[in-house]
Design an enzyme around this catalytic site. Structure first.
Site, PDB file in Angstrom:
ATOM      1  N   THR A 116       7.309  27.012   4.643  1.00  0.00           N
ATOM      2  CA  THR A 116       5.988  26.454   4.355  1.00  0.00           C
ATOM      3  C   THR A 116       4.905  27.401   4.854  1.00  0.00           C
ATOM      4  N   TYR A 151       8.776  15.740  -0.049  1.00  0.00           N
ATOM      5  CA  TYR A 151       8.520  17.055  -0.652  1.00  0.00           C
ATOM      6  C   TYR A 151       8.319  16.926  -2.145  1.00  0.00           C
ATOM      7  N   ARG A 174       2.060   1.557  14.943  1.00  0.00           N
ATOM      8  CA  ARG A 174       1.674   1.310  13.559  1.00  0.00           C
ATOM      9  C   ARG A 174       2.131  -0.082  13.141  1.00  0.00           C
ATOM     10  N   GLU A 227      11.966  12.965  -0.808  1.00  0.00           N
ATOM     11  CA  GLU A 227      10.866  12.297  -1.504  1.00  0.00           C
ATOM     12  C   GLU A 227       9.514  12.849  -1.060  1.00  0.00           C
ATOM     13  N   SER A 268      -1.418  26.952  -6.168  1.00  0.00           N
ATOM     14  CA  SER A 268      -1.048  28.336  -6.453  1.00  0.00           C
ATOM     15  C   SER A 268      -1.573  28.796  -7.812  1.00  0.00           C
ATOM     16  N   SER A 321      12.900   5.349 -14.382  1.00  0.00           N
ATOM     17  CA  SER A 321      11.804   6.118 -14.970  1.00  0.00           C
ATOM     18  C   SER A 321      11.742   7.520 -14.378  1.00  0.00           C
ATOM     19  N   SER A 322      11.800   7.626 -13.055  1.00  0.00           N
ATOM     20  CA  SER A 322      11.682   8.944 -12.424  1.00  0.00           C
ATOM     21  C   SER A 322      12.827   9.851 -12.846  1.00  0.00           C
ATOM     22  N   HIS A 350      15.159  13.122  11.174  1.00  0.00           N
ATOM     23  CA  HIS A 350      13.999  13.277  12.063  1.00  0.00           C
ATOM     24  C   HIS A 350      13.113  12.035  12.007  1.00  0.00           C
ATOM     25  N   HIS A 351      13.412  11.135  11.100  1.00  0.00           N
ATOM     26  CA  HIS A 351      12.702   9.846  11.103  1.00  0.00           C
ATOM     27  C   HIS A 351      13.393   8.847  12.016  1.00  0.00           C
ATOM     28  N   HIS A 367       0.841  -1.195   0.000  1.00  0.00           N
ATOM     29  CA  HIS A 367       0.000   0.000   0.000  1.00  0.00           C
ATOM     30  C   HIS A 367       0.876   1.244   0.000  1.00  0.00           C
ATOM     31  N   LYS A 375       4.183  30.104   2.443  1.00  0.00           N
ATOM     32  CA  LYS A 375       3.285  29.693   1.354  1.00  0.00           C
ATOM     33  C   LYS A 375       1.840  29.735   1.818  1.00  0.00           C
ATOM     34  N   HIS A 401      13.296  11.722   2.850  1.00  0.00           N
ATOM     35  CA  HIS A 401      12.665  12.993   3.192  1.00  0.00           C
ATOM     36  C   HIS A 401      12.469  13.892   1.990  1.00  0.00           C
ATOM     37  N   ASP A 438       6.543  20.765 -27.348  1.00  0.00           N
ATOM     38  CA  ASP A 438       6.456  19.434 -26.741  1.00  0.00           C
ATOM     39  C   ASP A 438       7.500  19.383 -25.641  1.00  0.00           C
ATOM     40  N   TRP A 498       7.219   0.092   3.762  1.00  0.00           N
ATOM     41  CA  TRP A 498       7.702   0.783   2.557  1.00  0.00           C
ATOM     42  C   TRP A 498       9.076   1.387   2.821  1.00  0.00           C
TER      43      TRP A 498
HETATM   44  C1  HEA Z   1      -0.112   9.124  -1.136  1.00  0.00           C
HETATM   45  C2  HEA Z   1      -0.001   8.178  -0.276  1.00  0.00           C
HETATM   46  C3  HEA Z   1      -1.099   7.470   0.454  1.00  0.00           C
HETATM   47  C4  HEA Z   1      -2.452   7.479   0.268  1.00  0.00           C
HETATM   48  C5  HEA Z   1      -3.259   8.223  -0.767  1.00  0.00           C
HETATM   49  C6  HEA Z   1      -2.998   6.605   1.284  1.00  0.00           C
HETATM   50  C7  HEA Z   1      -4.352   6.338   1.410  1.00  0.00           C
HETATM   51  C8  HEA Z   1      -4.880   5.594   2.442  1.00  0.00           C
HETATM   52  N1  HEA Z   1      -4.178   4.952   3.436  1.00  0.00           N
HETATM   53 FE1  HEA Z   1      -2.176   4.856   3.601  1.00  0.00          FE
HETATM   54  N2  HEA Z   1      -0.210   4.791   3.820  1.00  0.00           N
HETATM   55  C9  HEA Z   1       0.721   5.450   3.057  1.00  0.00           C
HETATM   56  C10 HEA Z   1       0.458   6.328   2.032  1.00  0.00           C
HETATM   57  C11 HEA Z   1      -0.827   6.595   1.572  1.00  0.00           C
HETATM   58  N3  HEA Z   1      -1.996   6.080   2.056  1.00  0.00           N
HETATM   59  C12 HEA Z   1       2.059   5.119   3.472  1.00  0.00           C
HETATM   60  C13 HEA Z   1       3.357   5.652   2.879  1.00  0.00           C
HETATM   61  C14 HEA Z   1       1.915   4.242   4.547  1.00  0.00           C
HETATM   62  C15 HEA Z   1       3.023   3.600   5.377  1.00  0.00           C
HETATM   63  C16 HEA Z   1       3.226   2.189   4.939  1.00  0.00           C
HETATM   64  C17 HEA Z   1       4.162   1.509   5.893  1.00  0.00           C
HETATM   65  O1  HEA Z   1       3.884   1.535   7.109  1.00  0.00           O
HETATM   66  O2  HEA Z   1       5.186   0.993   5.428  1.00  0.00           O
HETATM   67  C18 HEA Z   1       0.482   4.064   4.744  1.00  0.00           C
HETATM   68  C19 HEA Z   1      -0.048   3.270   5.733  1.00  0.00           C
HETATM   69  C20 HEA Z   1      -1.401   3.204   6.005  1.00  0.00           C
HETATM   70  C21 HEA Z   1      -1.944   2.612   7.179  1.00  0.00           C
HETATM   71  C22 HEA Z   1      -1.152   2.023   8.343  1.00  0.00           C
HETATM   72  C23 HEA Z   1      -0.894   0.575   8.096  1.00  0.00           C
HETATM   73  C24 HEA Z   1      -0.092   0.032   9.253  1.00  0.00           C
HETATM   74  O3  HEA Z   1       0.653   0.803   9.888  1.00  0.00           O
HETATM   75  O4  HEA Z   1      -0.240  -1.168   9.521  1.00  0.00           O
HETATM   76  C25 HEA Z   1      -3.302   2.681   7.075  1.00  0.00           C
HETATM   77  C26 HEA Z   1      -4.253   2.167   8.087  1.00  0.00           C
HETATM   78  O5  HEA Z   1      -5.365   2.550   8.151  1.00  0.00           O
HETATM   79  C27 HEA Z   1      -3.589   3.361   5.842  1.00  0.00           C
HETATM   80  C28 HEA Z   1      -4.858   3.652   5.387  1.00  0.00           C
HETATM   81  C29 HEA Z   1      -5.097   4.384   4.246  1.00  0.00           C
HETATM   82  C30 HEA Z   1      -6.452   4.636   3.768  1.00  0.00           C
HETATM   83  C31 HEA Z   1      -7.727   4.172   4.387  1.00  0.00           C
HETATM   84  C32 HEA Z   1      -6.284   5.400   2.640  1.00  0.00           C
HETATM   85  C33 HEA Z   1      -7.401   5.913   1.778  1.00  0.00           C
HETATM   86  O6  HEA Z   1      -7.191   7.272   1.443  1.00  0.00           O
HETATM   87  C34 HEA Z   1      -7.464   5.105   0.520  1.00  0.00           C
HETATM   88  C35 HEA Z   1      -8.817   5.300  -0.091  1.00  0.00           C
HETATM   89  C36 HEA Z   1      -8.969   4.422  -1.286  1.00  0.00           C
HETATM   90  C37 HEA Z   1      -8.894   4.917  -2.529  1.00  0.00           C
HETATM   91  C38 HEA Z   1      -8.720   6.317  -2.771  1.00  0.00           C
HETATM   92  C39 HEA Z   1      -8.972   4.043  -3.732  1.00  0.00           C
HETATM   93  C40 HEA Z   1     -10.402   3.668  -4.028  1.00  0.00           C
HETATM   94  C41 HEA Z   1     -10.545   2.227  -3.820  1.00  0.00           C
HETATM   95  C42 HEA Z   1     -11.731   1.631  -3.987  1.00  0.00           C
HETATM   96  C43 HEA Z   1     -12.928   2.363  -4.376  1.00  0.00           C
HETATM   97  C44 HEA Z   1     -11.855   0.170  -3.708  1.00  0.00           C
HETATM   98  C45 HEA Z   1     -12.199  -0.560  -4.954  1.00  0.00           C
HETATM   99  C46 HEA Z   1     -11.208  -1.635  -5.134  1.00  0.00           C
HETATM  100  C47 HEA Z   1     -11.203  -2.786  -4.414  1.00  0.00           C
HETATM  101  C48 HEA Z   1     -12.149  -2.999  -3.295  1.00  0.00           C
HETATM  102  C49 HEA Z   1     -10.180  -3.835  -4.695  1.00  0.00           C
HETATM  103  N4  HEA Z   1      -2.423   3.671   5.207  1.00  0.00           N
HETATM  104  C1  HEA Z   2       3.722  15.119   1.500  1.00  0.00           C
HETATM  105  C2  HEA Z   2       4.429  14.548   2.404  1.00  0.00           C
HETATM  106  C3  HEA Z   2       4.920  15.153   3.688  1.00  0.00           C
HETATM  107  C4  HEA Z   2       5.081  16.463   4.066  1.00  0.00           C
HETATM  108  C5  HEA Z   2       4.807  17.719   3.256  1.00  0.00           C
HETATM  109  C6  HEA Z   2       5.587  16.431   5.405  1.00  0.00           C
HETATM  110  C7  HEA Z   2       5.905  17.576   6.124  1.00  0.00           C
HETATM  111  C8  HEA Z   2       6.534  17.555   7.343  1.00  0.00           C
HETATM  112  N1  HEA Z   2       6.842  16.435   8.103  1.00  0.00           N
HETATM  113 FE1  HEA Z   2       6.429  14.531   7.601  1.00  0.00          FE
HETATM  114  N2  HEA Z   2       6.216  12.629   7.044  1.00  0.00           N
HETATM  115  C9  HEA Z   2       5.724  12.171   5.846  1.00  0.00           C
HETATM  116  C10 HEA Z   2       5.283  12.956   4.797  1.00  0.00           C
HETATM  117  C11 HEA Z   2       5.322  14.341   4.815  1.00  0.00           C
HETATM  118  N3  HEA Z   2       5.723  15.134   5.842  1.00  0.00           N
HETATM  119  C12 HEA Z   2       5.686  10.732   5.808  1.00  0.00           C
HETATM  120  C13 HEA Z   2       5.212   9.864   4.654  1.00  0.00           C
HETATM  121  C14 HEA Z   2       6.180  10.301   7.036  1.00  0.00           C
HETATM  122  C15 HEA Z   2       6.290   8.879   7.572  1.00  0.00           C
HETATM  123  C16 HEA Z   2       7.324   8.055   6.898  1.00  0.00           C
HETATM  124  C17 HEA Z   2       7.280   6.667   7.514  1.00  0.00           C
HETATM  125  O1  HEA Z   2       7.872   6.486   8.597  1.00  0.00           O
HETATM  126  O2  HEA Z   2       6.585   5.790   6.953  1.00  0.00           O
HETATM  127  C18 HEA Z   2       6.522  11.519   7.773  1.00  0.00           C
HETATM  128  C19 HEA Z   2       7.087  11.492   9.040  1.00  0.00           C
HETATM  129  C20 HEA Z   2       7.552  12.615   9.670  1.00  0.00           C
HETATM  130  C21 HEA Z   2       8.371  12.567  10.834  1.00  0.00           C
HETATM  131  C22 HEA Z   2       8.880  11.303  11.548  1.00  0.00           C
HETATM  132  C23 HEA Z   2       7.884  10.849  12.545  1.00  0.00           C
HETATM  133  C24 HEA Z   2       8.329   9.551  13.159  1.00  0.00           C
HETATM  134  O3  HEA Z   2       8.413   8.540  12.434  1.00  0.00           O
HETATM  135  O4  HEA Z   2       8.621   9.555  14.365  1.00  0.00           O
HETATM  136  C25 HEA Z   2       8.621  13.863  11.195  1.00  0.00           C
HETATM  137  C26 HEA Z   2       9.437  14.276  12.369  1.00  0.00           C
HETATM  138  O5  HEA Z   2       9.933  15.338  12.449  1.00  0.00           O
HETATM  139  C27 HEA Z   2       7.957  14.718  10.217  1.00  0.00           C
HETATM  140  C28 HEA Z   2       7.995  16.103  10.222  1.00  0.00           C
HETATM  141  C29 HEA Z   2       7.484  16.879   9.203  1.00  0.00           C
HETATM  142  C30 HEA Z   2       7.574  18.344   9.206  1.00  0.00           C
HETATM  143  C31 HEA Z   2       8.177  19.215  10.278  1.00  0.00           C
HETATM  144  C32 HEA Z   2       6.993  18.747   8.031  1.00  0.00           C
HETATM  145  C33 HEA Z   2       6.883  20.191   7.571  1.00  0.00           C
HETATM  146  O6  HEA Z   2       7.255  20.294   6.201  1.00  0.00           O
HETATM  147  C34 HEA Z   2       5.507  20.748   7.766  1.00  0.00           C
HETATM  148  C35 HEA Z   2       5.504  22.258   7.567  1.00  0.00           C
HETATM  149  C36 HEA Z   2       4.119  22.828   7.585  1.00  0.00           C
HETATM  150  C37 HEA Z   2       3.553  23.498   8.638  1.00  0.00           C
HETATM  151  C38 HEA Z   2       4.305  23.693   9.908  1.00  0.00           C
HETATM  152  C39 HEA Z   2       2.137  24.012   8.590  1.00  0.00           C
HETATM  153  C40 HEA Z   2       1.993  25.361   7.911  1.00  0.00           C
HETATM  154  C41 HEA Z   2       2.809  26.408   8.556  1.00  0.00           C
HETATM  155  C42 HEA Z   2       2.278  27.490   9.181  1.00  0.00           C
HETATM  156  C43 HEA Z   2       0.815  27.696   9.300  1.00  0.00           C
HETATM  157  C44 HEA Z   2       3.207  28.548   9.702  1.00  0.00           C
HETATM  158  C45 HEA Z   2       3.175  28.725  11.184  1.00  0.00           C
HETATM  159  C46 HEA Z   2       3.613  27.487  11.899  1.00  0.00           C
HETATM  160  C47 HEA Z   2       4.577  27.470  12.866  1.00  0.00           C
HETATM  161  C48 HEA Z   2       5.522  28.583  13.079  1.00  0.00           C
HETATM  162  C49 HEA Z   2       4.662  26.294  13.792  1.00  0.00           C
HETATM  163  N4  HEA Z   2       7.317  13.928   9.308  1.00  0.00           N
HETATM  164 CU   LIG Z   3      10.665  13.557   6.759  1.00  0.00          CU
END
Ligand code: HEA
Ligand code: HEA
Ligand SMILES: [Cu+2]
Ligand code: CUA
Lengths: 531, 378, 303
Positions: A333, A262, A455, A260, A273, A174-175, A307-308, A81, A336, A258, A110, A146
């Protein structure tokens, strides 16, 4: 997603050279619009596969106890997933949008390297074919999350891991090629007068995203290559017995990982925007600061990776450095977010579907960002880490962040793609159901995490039962709602609905609205003059 | 694969589960527990501070936004203004967040320092993660035991009602004195695990080949429950942690009792090692040992989960040379998930389990292994 | 190189966009077969179910890849010879190549990162020094020295008996690569002055140097495996050593082939004195490989 057959019909300029139809057309195409379409369709299919897996996860977690699937299959679902949603849905969708819109927005005929463009796309289905096939091998598919931490992903991994590794290599290839293409297009193909500081924000954000991609995808490739060597060739990169370190894997992975995240949000920033000014009928506030903010986010993203890893036992100095650098990202951020709000301020707003999704984006992404900020506070992260609080955080930035960005872009530009307006009424229904379903799904995860639910577990203690049930119900609502989205898009593509004017949105600006709807197959063969 | 996915007996489970009145364990817990240690209180306060700051920021940002969403709409005939730049405000809203962050960073930094200070501990315990159990070694005292999930499989499979501490209960908890600084040395025997007890605000990864240090000092007696917090394979969700904090006196009693038990156990083992066992005795004992130590991977019919966890039933190892079989159980197989059991099991345990593996599941080879044979190969 | 901006022209020549091409999809299939085959080979050897099929898939992929590269490039060469490529398109190629090389740099960065991490952090920690020095309790009797000749667990990872001295073959190789960087530049100048004969000579010399470098490298590997027991599996030193030098060697091979092809094209009379991107691209790549080697020499061999 767009109706390319209508494109061909409307494709008058192209009469001179016969255009193949059927499969060969898609296999051999070098056209940025067709390839863009392919990318978008691919990512939509992947959304349903990855979403289907989310369904399986939520069904198992609907109640305490093991009901439907074994723990090891649950881990495979979680892993797949995550991988599919990140690499198969969000990234290709944004590349598809870039393919379609960047040349139109900068007045280019193009993409700069059209053949390589085709190559970048067609690798994807093969890569994911390889990845998904691993689920059916004995020992099962990838089951280590993942983030595939070693040694769970090396010494203790199922044999199919080899296919996972080469699948990642293909995705990386590809990317990287896609990113090179986009960056070259933007640097070299702009119409006369389209200076860098006149470029639409979407183009700017993609320019910076492409740079991030080229910088970090190779590192991921190197990372999985070391895994491969550890598994098959006796190296000891991630094995202390030979002088390596499992934590070294995490440093290399997150150096990619990380930036990734962004990569997954910056193009969405760009989309929003474009849309917010259009529907506020008011110029984007602080264009320059937007550009600088995006750039600083990108630069900072290279120095925050650990930070992860706050709980892996980093040296004290490192712990502090990564805490501070991570907190800093809130500043650009914030700029923005404030700019978007000020753009709406004193505008003349209407709320068609693209605007609805964009407004929701600003609100919900900010919530996700703020929880991210909480995670960045190291001592607190010792409690949050690897709980559902993290899951809540990243779904808030990814689902109403990245995914809403993609949906908003689709509604905003689909008239240009297909030549037809989507059904506004249904789109509004789609929005509200998604909005409710999504918050129902992901908001309770904050509580679960704080209450102590880890989790990646297939079964949980009883005190987590109630919120998990709520979450699952929300997930089913949100997921099935996307079927409505599918229907709306297909209707558009099949030419059901009003024919779209050249510029369907009153407040919209930019070159893409100076070409007919649907955009003919070849546009701007003579570069337009921009001033 | 589907066979692995769908487990019919669990469909019954769902129905049963649905009938359970879910709300009965209604604990709509919203926030982090305040905890029972100095660190956990620091963390809790820090958590609340950031949280409130974020709430305020959100209110301001969304406030402005919704206000203009409400007033500045076309339907209300609002005409767009045409300002689109202001260096001053840009500077302001860059500076203010920066200041907020600095304010946050100060207590956060103090917190990190506090957590990292493991000096002057009163008691050192080495915690080792295994797939999927914890091993506790009291450094200085020769106390060394494993702590395993004690929730019955039937509860997990929804075949019987779930107990109060479902999945958060173990056979032998970690027993520690209150108000003493306890230093944990964390490591792992196989993959990365993480030792986490929310109410102590202790979470640290256990990394194979390295040692991580962390510490705690518990204010009041009680039973504190936690779980492994790093994905470590199949049963990651099933390796809980239970810490029993008691007054010093009680702790010392426990210590004495534990040592006594250990001596008895050693004596028993020694005695058992002397005598020769017949097949039935070995089989009954072997079954116990198997279920406690081997079942998780090699499964109840010895079919395993190939190829990662190979089948035992009918495998060349089982069919082949006995001493090789014993050696694998004693020393494990490097580079695989098969751990070494020499530390955990006595000669008679191993003799019994080896015998069991060679005779169970209808293999009845009739072969028996005596403790003496194991002793030689240690 | 004529860098006149396309924009400044009164009415710019159309940017050449090929209509349809079969090469990309062939490339996809080729690369897929190659990797899928490779994966199957490794997989089957791991689970002990050997069969010939995977090997054939891999070879087919390899063959197809070679065919694809040949076909695709000659296609591009033809177009270029037909003068279809505007200055702007030429710039696209340059940028593309430049960014590709940047991605290669980052690929090597990962392995250098591993090397530094091991040398500066993990090995000292395991040896009892620094923040996590307490880990040494798990590796009684292990002490950290770089190059690492005895590993924490000598049973599992028997260390090498020695390492390759920097100031012999490696130094020679350094000299060779640096020289080759000069010769390729001289060839380039010759081409720009339309002195083809000289260009061919310098280019040929460059290719030769490349081949010699590879020869030495192979000899060194043999020596390492046979006489020093320095192998991929002799602990983190061997791992990083062969990973870095190995991938570098692979890149030298590619670079040599590229230059060889260019050599053939020059002899065929391709390129003009001010339009010869293919030549320059290969030269860039060659310089990149050279720079990587200098880093390698410093951090893998000398220090
Ligand atoms: C862009 C990234 C993205 C998106 C969009 C989502 C979408 C969703 N995610 Fe996901 N999720 C991740 C990225 C994302 N996730 C990542 C990176 C992890 C961490 C994995 C890891 O721990 O390694 C994670 C882990 C994660 C967990 C934790 C699993 C665990 O720790 O054991 C859960 C649990 O509820 C969850 C739930 C969902 C749900 C309910 C949605 C919903 O938004 C999805 C809604 C569904 C759709 C939008 C598609 C429509 C589908 C249908 C209409 C069904 C028809 C088809 C069939 C029935 C076959 N996600
Ligand atoms: C689109 C993807 C995305 C984005 C944009 C971000 C944005 C940020 N993430 Fe996130 N992050 C993930 C995707 C993302 N993250 C994923 C997938 C994981 C889990 C990976 C895994 O373990 O599976 C993760 C996990 C993750 C962790 C690790 C948690 C853990 O495993 O223990 C941390 C810790 O610092 C973190 C921090 C942040 C911070 C500080 C930002 C900042 O960029 C956010 C900045 C934005 C704001 C702060 C809000 C707007 C700001 C204002 C309104 C201004 C005023 C605010 C202040 C002055 C406070 N993220
Ligand atoms: Cu990060
Ligand atoms: Cu042990 Cu998770």
């Amino acid at each position: 997603m767009s109706d390319t057959s209508t494109i061909v019909q409307n494709d008058t300029q192209d009469a001179h050279e016969h255009h193949p139809t059927g499969l060969s057309r898609w296999l051999f195409t070098t056209n940025h619009k067709e390839i863009g379409t392919l990318y978008l369709i691919f990512s939509f299919v992947m959304l349903f596969i990855g979403g289907g897996m989310a369904f399986v996860i939520r069904a198992e977690l609907f109640q305490p106890g093991l009901q439907l699937i074994d723990p090891e299959f649950f881990n495979q679902m979680t892993t797949m997933h995550g991988l599919i949603m990140v690499f198969g849905v969000v990234m290709p969708a944004f590349v598809g949008l870039a393919n379609w819109m960047v040349p139109l927005m900068i007045g280019a005929p193009d993409m700069a390297l059209p053949r390589m463009n085709n190559w970048s796309f067609w690798i994807m289905p093969f890569a994911f074919g390889m990845l998904l096939s691993s689920l059916f091998m004995d020992g099962g598919g990838p089951n280590f999350g993942w983030t595939f931490y070693a040694p769970l992903s090396t010494t203790y991994a199922p044999p199919s891991t080899t296919f996972f590794i080469f699948g990642v290599h293909l995705m990386g290839l590809s990317s990287i090629m896609g990113a090179i293409n986009i960056i070259t297009t933007i640097m070299n193909m702009r119409a006369p007068g389209m200076t860098l500081m006149k470029m639409p924000m979407f183009v700017w954000t993609w320019l910076i995203t492409a740079f991030l991609l080229i910088a970090v995808m190779p590192v991921l490739a190197g990372c999985v290559t070391m895994m491969l060597m550890d598994i098959h060739f006796g190296t000891s990169f991630f094995n202390a017995a030979g002088g390596g370190d499992p934590v070294m894997f995490q440093h290399i992975f997150w150096f990619f990982g990380h930036p990734e995240v962004y990569i997954m949000i910056l193009p969405a920033f760009g989309v929003v925007s474009q849309i917010i000014p259009a529907f506020s009928r008011k110029k984007l506030f602080g264009y320059h600061s937007m550009v600088y903010a995006t750039a600083s986010i990108a630069i900072l993203s290279f120095v925050v990776w650990a930070h992860h890893m706050f709980t892996v036992g980093l040296p004290l100095a490192a712990e502090l450095f990564f805490m501070y650098s991570t907190m800093l990202i809130a500043v650009p951020t914030g700029v923005k977010v404030f700019n978007w709000v000020s753009t709406m301020f004193k505008g003349s707003m209407t709320f068609e579907a693209p605007m609805l999704f964009s407004v929701a984006f600003v609100v919900l992404f900010t919530i996700g960002g703020l929880s991210g900020l909480m995670l960045s506070i190291a001592p607190a992260d010792f409690q949050y880490h690897d709980t559902y609080f993290v899951v809540a955080h990243f779904h808030y930035v990814l689902v109403p962040g990245a995914i809403f960005g993609i949906i908003a872009a689709t509604y905003y530009w689909i008239p240009k793609w297909s030549g037809y307006m989507y059904n506004e009424g249904l789109a509004k229904v789609h929005f509200w159901l998604s909005f409710i379903g999504l918050n129902l799904t992901f908001f309770p995860m904050h509580f679960l995490g704080l209450a102590g639910m880890p989790r990646r577990i297939p079964d949980y203690a009883l005190q987590f039962a109630d919120f998990n049930m709520v979450t699952s119900i929300g997930a089913f609502l949100f997921g099935t709602t996307q079927l409505l989205f599918l229907y709306i898009v297909i209707q558009c593509a099949r030419g059901k609905g009003e024919p779209a004017p050249q510029k369907p949105w009153e407040g919209a600006e930019g070159l893409e609205w100076t070409v007919p709807s649907p955009a003919p197959l070849h546009t701007f063969e003579q570069p337009p003059k921009v001033d | 694969m589907l066979s692995a996915v769908l487990r019919v007996k669990h469909l019954i489970g769902i129905v049963a589960g649905l009938m359970l009145p879910v709300v009965s364990f209604a604990a709509w817990e919203l926030n982090m527990p305040k905890g029972k240690t100095p660190i956990s209180e620091t963390v809790y306060d820090l958590h609340m501070v950031i949280f409130y700051i974020c709430v305020v920021i959100a209110i301001i940002v969304f406030g402005v936004m919704f206000w203009s969403i409400f007033h500045h709409r076309k339907s209300k005939g609002h005409k767009p203004a045409n300002f689109h730049e202001s260096t001053t405000v840009e500077i302001v809203w860059t500076a203010i967040p920066l200041i907020i962050l600095i304010v946050m960073a100060i207590p956060a930094t103090q917190g990190v320092f506090a957590m990292y200070n493991t000096d002057e501990s009163d008691l050192d315990i080495q915690v080792t993660g295994y797939q999927w159990k914890w091993r506790y070694q009291y450094i200085g005292e020769d106390i060394d035991y494993f702590s395993v999930l004690s929730t019955p499989k039937e509860q997990i499979d929804n075949l019987e009602a779930k107990g109060e501490h479902y999945l958060l209960e173990v056979d032998e908890p970690l027993v520690v004195p209150v108000r003493k600084k306890i230093r944990f040395l964390l490591t792992s025997n196989d993959v990365i695990h993480a030792w986490w007890v929310p109410e102590l605000a202790v979470k640290k990864d256990a990394i194979p080949g390295f040692i991580n240090e962390t510490w705690t000092s518990i204010n009041e007696p009680g039973i504190y429950r936690g779980q492994c917090a790093e994905l470590c394979g199949k049963d990651h969700g099933f390796m809980p942690i239970v810490v029993k904090a008691v007054e010093e006196a009680e702790y010392l009693d426990w210590l004495a009792e534990k040592k006594h038990q250990r001596e008895l156990a050693l004596a028993k083992a020694a005695a058992e090692a002397e005598l020769t066992w017949d097949l039935d005795e070995l089989m009954t004992k072997g079954q116990e040992v198997y279920q406690k130590n081997c079942l998780a991977c090699h499964q109840d019919q010895g079919q395993g989960l190939p190829p990662v966890f190979p089948a035992l039933k009918g495998s060349p190892l089982i069919k082949g040379d006995i001493s090789e079989h014993i050696r694998v159980v004693l020393h494990g197989r490097t580079g695989t998930a098969m751990a070494a059991y020499s530390a955990q099991l006595s000669d008679s345990d191993i003799a019994a389990v080896v015998t069991y593996e060679r005779n169970a599941w209808g293999q009845n080879t009739g072969e028996t292994v005596q403790p003496s044979a194991v002793a030689e190969l240690r | 190189m004529s860098q006149i901006s396309n924009h400044s022209l009164p009415n710019p020549p159309n940017y050449y966009v090929p209509h349809q091409s079969k090469w990309p999809i062939i490339a996809t299939v080729a690369v897929f077969c190659l990797l899928y085959g490779m994966a199957s080979v490794l997989h089957s050897s791991q689970v002990g179910k050997m069969s010939a099929m995977p090997g054939w898939i891999m070879l087919a992929g390899l063959g197809l890849t070679v065919y694809m590269i040949y076909g695709w490039f000659s296609n591009v060469v033809q177009e270029s010879q037909q003068g279809l490529y505007s200055a702007q398109l030429d710039r696209s190629f340059r940028m593309g190549m430049a960014w590709f090389i940047f991605s290669e740099v980052m690929f090597f960065a990962a392995f250098f990162g591993a090397l530094f991490y091991a040398r500066v952090l993990s090995v000292p920690w395991l040896g009892g020094e620094g923040d996590k020095g307490i880990s040494n309790q798990l590796w009684q009797g292990f002490s950290a020295h770089w190059p690492l000749l005895t590993n924490p667990d000598p049973e599992l990872f028997p260390g090498p008996s020695g390492t390759i001295p920097a100031w012999q073959i490696p130094f020679l190789n350094t000299a060779i690569l640096v020289t080759s960087s000069f010769t390729v530049t001289l060839a380039h100048h010759a081409l720009k002055e339309d002195k083809r004969q000289r260009c061919i000579q310098w280019l040929a010399l460059t290719v030769m140097l490349g081949v010699i470098f590879l020869g030495f490298q192979l000899y060194e590997y043999q020596h390492a495996y046979r006489d020093l027991q320095l192998t991929l599996s002799s602990g983190i030193y061997g791992s990083t050593f062969f990973m870095l030098t190995g991938f570098h060697g692979a890149h030298v091979t590619i670079g040599t082939i590229m230059l060889a092809v260019i050599l053939v094209r020059v002899t065929k009379g391709h390129f003009t004195k001010d339009k010869h991107f293919g030549f320059e691209a290969s030269a860039w790549y060659w310089h990149f490989v050279d720079v990587v080697w200098l880093l390698l020499f410093t951090f893998v061999y000398v220090l």
